[in-house]
Scaffold this active site. Structure first.
Site, PDB file in Angstrom:
ATOM      1  N   ASP A   1      -1.945   0.850   7.228  1.00  0.00           N
ATOM      2  CA  ASP A   1      -1.331   0.685   5.907  1.00  0.00           C
ATOM      3  C   ASP A   1      -0.822  -0.742   5.713  1.00  0.00           C
ATOM      4  O   ASP A   1      -0.875  -1.284   4.614  1.00  0.00           O
ATOM      5  CB  ASP A   1      -0.215   1.711   5.706  1.00  0.00           C
TER       6      ASP A   1
ATOM      7  N   GLU B   1      -1.378  -1.580  -4.706  1.00  0.00           N
ATOM      8  CA  GLU B   1      -2.637  -0.864  -4.888  1.00  0.00           C
ATOM      9  C   GLU B   1      -2.414   0.277  -5.872  1.00  0.00           C
ATOM     10  O   GLU B   1      -1.389   0.953  -5.829  1.00  0.00           O
ATOM     11  CB  GLU B   1      -3.126  -0.330  -3.541  1.00  0.00           C
TER      12      GLU B   1
ATOM     13  N   ASP C   1       0.891  -1.159   0.000  1.00  0.00           N
ATOM     14  CA  ASP C   1       0.000   0.000   0.000  1.00  0.00           C
ATOM     15  C   ASP C   1       0.929   1.208   0.000  1.00  0.00           C
ATOM     16  O   ASP C   1       1.408   1.633   1.051  1.00  0.00           O
ATOM     17  CB  ASP C   1      -0.899  -0.007   1.231  1.00  0.00           C
TER      18      ASP C   1
END
EC number: 3.1.21.10
Length: 165
Positions: free
Chosen positions: A139, A67, A7
């Site tokens: 995260d 992502e 992420d």
């Protein structure tokens, strides 16, 4: 199969490593890489890359997932996020690890069942899907969700190849 999810973020990049054995997933490790906003941008990106390279060397993933970046009204923030994401992609490429890329709504749908899930719902489902995982932060939870999504997509692709063959 060892998978790593990311992420990306300039201030905090989450990472999560899972093991996939058929349909069984297990937690291996997770964490967050933080850089100081007061540091020069190039130094922050360098530190991010160094940390990522060490994590990849340590866990030796067979595949990675990241992502995708969502744009927002603050162009500077979006640009910095894109730069951090580029460093993540570079670290994986230098280690010769293939990378899957997923829109946040795809990750939410894969983990929670709906693309509009809230962050806390994603965190809760990560804990259900990976029992015993001690999350380093939000995260890291998102990174584990990205890894789980990639594991599901790889399993589906393998199943499709068997059906077609």
């Amino acid at each position: 199969m060892i998978l790593i999810g990311f992420d990306p973020g300039l201030g905090t990049t989450g990472w999560g490593v899972i093991a996939a054995d058929g349909n069984r997933l297990s937690h291996v490790a997770n964490g967050q890489i933080k850089t100081e906003p007061s540091m020069e941008l190039s130094r922050r990106l360098y530190l991010l890359h160094s940390a990522l390279a060490e994590i990849i060397r340590t866990y030796r993933p067979e595949a990675a997932a990241v992502e995708e970046v969502l744009g927002n009204s603050n162009a500077q923030s979006t640009l910095k996020l894109g730069q951090a994401r580029g460093v993540v992609l570079l670290a994986a490429a230098l280690a010769e690890v293939s990378v899957g890329e997923y829109h946040p709504s795809i990750v939410k749908k894969a983990v929670v069942g709906t693309g509009g899930a809230e962050k806390r719902q994603v965190q809760a489902m990560v804990k259900v899907l990976l029992p015993g995982a001690k999350l380093s932060g939000p995260d890291a939870a998102d990174a584990l969700a990205v890894a789980v999504t990639h594991a599901h997509h790889l399993a589906s692709a393998r199943a499709m190849r068997r059906v077609v063959a």
